[in-house]
Design a protein around this motif. Structure first.
Motif, PDB file in Angstrom:
ATOM      1  N   SER A   9       0.836  -1.215   0.000  1.00  0.00           N
ATOM      2  CA  SER A   9       0.000   0.000   0.000  1.00  0.00           C
ATOM      3  C   SER A   9       0.867   1.260   0.000  1.00  0.00           C
ATOM      4  O   SER A   9       2.077   1.210   0.208  1.00  0.00           O
ATOM      5  CB  SER A   9      -0.920   0.003   1.223  1.00  0.00           C
ATOM      6  OG  SER A   9      -0.163   0.119   2.417  1.00  0.00           O
ATOM      7  N   TRP A  10       0.227   2.380  -0.230  1.00  0.00           N
ATOM      8  CA  TRP A  10       0.896   3.671  -0.177  1.00  0.00           C
ATOM      9  C   TRP A  10      -0.030   4.687   0.473  1.00  0.00           C
ATOM     10  O   TRP A  10      -1.232   4.501   0.548  1.00  0.00           O
ATOM     11  CB  TRP A  10       1.299   4.123  -1.576  1.00  0.00           C
ATOM     12  CG  TRP A  10       0.157   4.513  -2.462  1.00  0.00           C
ATOM     13  CD1 TRP A  10      -0.360   5.770  -2.637  1.00  0.00           C
ATOM     14  CD2 TRP A  10      -0.634   3.644  -3.294  1.00  0.00           C
ATOM     15  NE1 TRP A  10      -1.407   5.736  -3.528  1.00  0.00           N
ATOM     16  CE2 TRP A  10      -1.599   4.438  -3.947  1.00  0.00           C
ATOM     17  CE3 TRP A  10      -0.633   2.275  -3.543  1.00  0.00           C
ATOM     18  CZ2 TRP A  10      -2.537   3.919  -4.823  1.00  0.00           C
ATOM     19  CZ3 TRP A  10      -1.560   1.759  -4.425  1.00  0.00           C
ATOM     20  CH2 TRP A  10      -2.492   2.575  -5.053  1.00  0.00           C
ATOM     21  N   ASP A  11       0.585   5.755   0.976  1.00  0.00           N
ATOM     22  CA  ASP A  11      -0.181   6.854   1.581  1.00  0.00           C
ATOM     23  C   ASP A  11      -0.328   7.958   0.549  1.00  0.00           C
ATOM     24  O   ASP A  11       0.616   8.276  -0.176  1.00  0.00           O
ATOM     25  CB  ASP A  11       0.528   7.400   2.823  1.00  0.00           C
ATOM     26  CG  ASP A  11       0.586   6.388   3.947  1.00  0.00           C
ATOM     27  OD1 ASP A  11      -0.386   5.633   4.107  1.00  0.00           O
ATOM     28  OD2 ASP A  11       1.598   6.345   4.665  1.00  0.00           O
ATOM     29  N   GLU A  12      -1.511   8.524   0.508  1.00  0.00           N
ATOM     30  CA  GLU A  12      -1.793   9.580  -0.450  1.00  0.00           C
ATOM     31  C   GLU A  12      -2.631  10.647   0.239  1.00  0.00           C
ATOM     32  O   GLU A  12      -3.587  10.337   0.945  1.00  0.00           O
ATOM     33  CB  GLU A  12      -2.545   8.993  -1.645  1.00  0.00           C
ATOM     34  CG  GLU A  12      -2.628   9.912  -2.821  1.00  0.00           C
ATOM     35  CD  GLU A  12      -3.185   9.200  -4.036  1.00  0.00           C
ATOM     36  OE1 GLU A  12      -4.246   9.636  -4.505  1.00  0.00           O
ATOM     37  OE2 GLU A  12      -2.578   8.206  -4.487  1.00  0.00           O
ATOM     38  N   LYS A  13      -2.277  11.902   0.016  1.00  0.00           N
ATOM     39  CA  LYS A  13      -3.007  13.010   0.625  1.00  0.00           C
ATOM     40  C   LYS A  13      -3.981  13.594  -0.379  1.00  0.00           C
ATOM     41  O   LYS A  13      -3.621  13.890  -1.512  1.00  0.00           O
ATOM     42  CB  LYS A  13      -2.044  14.081   1.114  1.00  0.00           C
ATOM     43  CG  LYS A  13      -2.731  15.168   1.902  1.00  0.00           C
ATOM     44  CD  LYS A  13      -1.751  16.077   2.589  1.00  0.00           C
ATOM     45  CE  LYS A  13      -2.502  17.038   3.476  1.00  0.00           C
ATOM     46  NZ  LYS A  13      -1.610  17.790   4.345  1.00  0.00           N
ATOM     47  N   ASP A  14      -5.226  13.745   0.044  1.00  0.00           N
ATOM     48  CA  ASP A  14      -6.248  14.370  -0.782  1.00  0.00           C
ATOM     49  C   ASP A  14      -6.168  15.881  -0.546  1.00  0.00           C
ATOM     50  O   ASP A  14      -6.366  16.354   0.573  1.00  0.00           O
ATOM     51  CB  ASP A  14      -7.634  13.834  -0.405  1.00  0.00           C
ATOM     52  CG  ASP A  14      -8.714  14.352  -1.332  1.00  0.00           C
ATOM     53  OD1 ASP A  14      -8.927  15.587  -1.354  1.00  0.00           O
ATOM     54  OD2 ASP A  14      -9.338  13.526  -2.011  1.00  0.00           O
ATOM     55  N   ARG A  15      -5.867  16.612  -1.606  1.00  0.00           N
ATOM     56  CA  ARG A  15      -5.684  18.062  -1.467  1.00  0.00           C
ATOM     57  C   ARG A  15      -6.980  18.783  -1.129  1.00  0.00           C
ATOM     58  O   ARG A  15      -6.981  19.757  -0.387  1.00  0.00           O
ATOM     59  CB  ARG A  15      -5.096  18.638  -2.739  1.00  0.00           C
ATOM     60  CG  ARG A  15      -3.640  18.227  -2.936  1.00  0.00           C
ATOM     61  CD  ARG A  15      -3.078  18.804  -4.195  1.00  0.00           C
ATOM     62  NE  ARG A  15      -3.530  17.942  -5.290  1.00  0.00           N
ATOM     63  CZ  ARG A  15      -3.599  18.291  -6.553  1.00  0.00           C
ATOM     64  NH1 ARG A  15      -3.251  19.493  -6.917  1.00  0.00           N
ATOM     65  NH2 ARG A  15      -4.022  17.444  -7.465  1.00  0.00           N
ATOM     66  N   LEU A  16      -8.102  18.294  -1.632  1.00  0.00           N
ATOM     67  CA  LEU A  16      -9.376  18.959  -1.366  1.00  0.00           C
ATOM     68  C   LEU A  16      -9.864  18.694   0.060  1.00  0.00           C
ATOM     69  O   LEU A  16     -10.307  19.599   0.756  1.00  0.00           O
ATOM     70  CB  LEU A  16     -10.432  18.514  -2.377  1.00  0.00           C
ATOM     71  CG  LEU A  16     -10.164  18.906  -3.826  1.00  0.00           C
ATOM     72  CD1 LEU A  16     -11.221  18.296  -4.733  1.00  0.00           C
ATOM     73  CD2 LEU A  16     -10.128  20.411  -3.978  1.00  0.00           C
ATOM     74  N   LEU A  17      -9.798  17.426   0.468  1.00  0.00           N
ATOM     75  CA  LEU A  17     -10.281  17.067   1.803  1.00  0.00           C
ATOM     76  C   LEU A  17      -9.234  17.302   2.883  1.00  0.00           C
ATOM     77  O   LEU A  17      -9.547  17.272   4.070  1.00  0.00           O
ATOM     78  CB  LEU A  17     -10.708  15.595   1.832  1.00  0.00           C
ATOM     79  CG  LEU A  17     -11.861  15.217   0.915  1.00  0.00           C
ATOM     80  CD1 LEU A  17     -12.085  13.710   0.960  1.00  0.00           C
ATOM     81  CD2 LEU A  17     -13.130  15.953   1.310  1.00  0.00           C
ATOM     82  N   LYS A  18      -7.983  17.504   2.457  1.00  0.00           N
ATOM     83  CA  LYS A  18      -6.864  17.693   3.380  1.00  0.00           C
ATOM     84  C   LYS A  18      -6.753  16.526   4.364  1.00  0.00           C
ATOM     85  O   LYS A  18      -6.564  16.712   5.557  1.00  0.00           O
ATOM     86  CB  LYS A  18      -6.972  19.029   4.099  1.00  0.00           C
ATOM     87  CG  LYS A  18      -6.941  20.215   3.163  1.00  0.00           C
ATOM     88  CD  LYS A  18      -6.689  21.494   3.896  1.00  0.00           C
ATOM     89  CE  LYS A  18      -6.687  22.737   3.077  1.00  0.00           C
ATOM     90  NZ  LYS A  18      -6.531  22.764   1.720  1.00  0.00           N
ATOM     91  N   GLN A  19      -6.925  15.323   3.823  1.00  0.00           N
ATOM     92  CA  GLN A  19      -6.801  14.103   4.607  1.00  0.00           C
ATOM     93  C   GLN A  19      -5.845  13.165   3.913  1.00  0.00           C
ATOM     94  O   GLN A  19      -5.687  13.212   2.696  1.00  0.00           O
ATOM     95  CB  GLN A  19      -8.144  13.392   4.753  1.00  0.00           C
ATOM     96  CG  GLN A  19      -9.116  14.077   5.673  1.00  0.00           C
ATOM     97  CD  GLN A  19     -10.387  13.257   5.800  1.00  0.00           C
ATOM     98  OE1 GLN A  19     -10.994  12.908   4.801  1.00  0.00           O
ATOM     99  NE2 GLN A  19     -10.769  12.956   7.011  1.00  0.00           N
TER     100      GLN A  19
END
Length: 82
Positions: free
Chosen positions: A17-27
Motif C-alpha cells: 500500500s501507499w499513503d496519499e493526501k487528498d488536497r481537497l479534503l486535506k486528509q
C-alpha cells in the motif's frame, strides 16, 4: 482455507500500500491496488476492512483494516525493513 487466503490477501495488499493526501479534503489515505481476487476484495469491503468504489482501480483502507493487517504482520512474523 478461504480464511487464510483472505488474510494473506489483506496482508499482501497492506504491504504494497501507499499513503496519499487528498488536497481537497486535506486528509491522508492509505490505498492499495485492486489487483487481487475480486471475490476476496468484495468480502474485505463487506467486512469493512477496506472501502472501494467500482470505478477506481484502487481501494482505501479503513482503520479496522489497518489494525487487522498490523495484527497479521505479527501473526505471520513479517519483518519490515525501511
Amino acid at each position: 482455507m478461504e480464511e487464510q487466503i483472505k488474510e494473506l490477501t489483506l496482508l499482501l495488499a497492506y504491504l504494497t500500500s501507499w499513503d496519499e493526501k487528498d488536497r481537497l479534503l486535506k486528509q491522508e489515505f492509505k490505498k492499495s491496488w485492486k489487483g487481487y481476487d475480486y471475490g476476496i476484495i468484495n468480502k474485505l469491503d463487506e467486512e469493512e476492512y477496506i472501502y472501494q468504489e467500482n470505478k477506481h482501480k484502487y481501494f482505501i483502507w479503513t482503520e479496522k483494516g489497518i489494525e487487522e493487517a498490523e495484527k497479521l504482520i505479527k501473526k505471520y512474523e513479517i519483518k519490515i525493513k525501511d
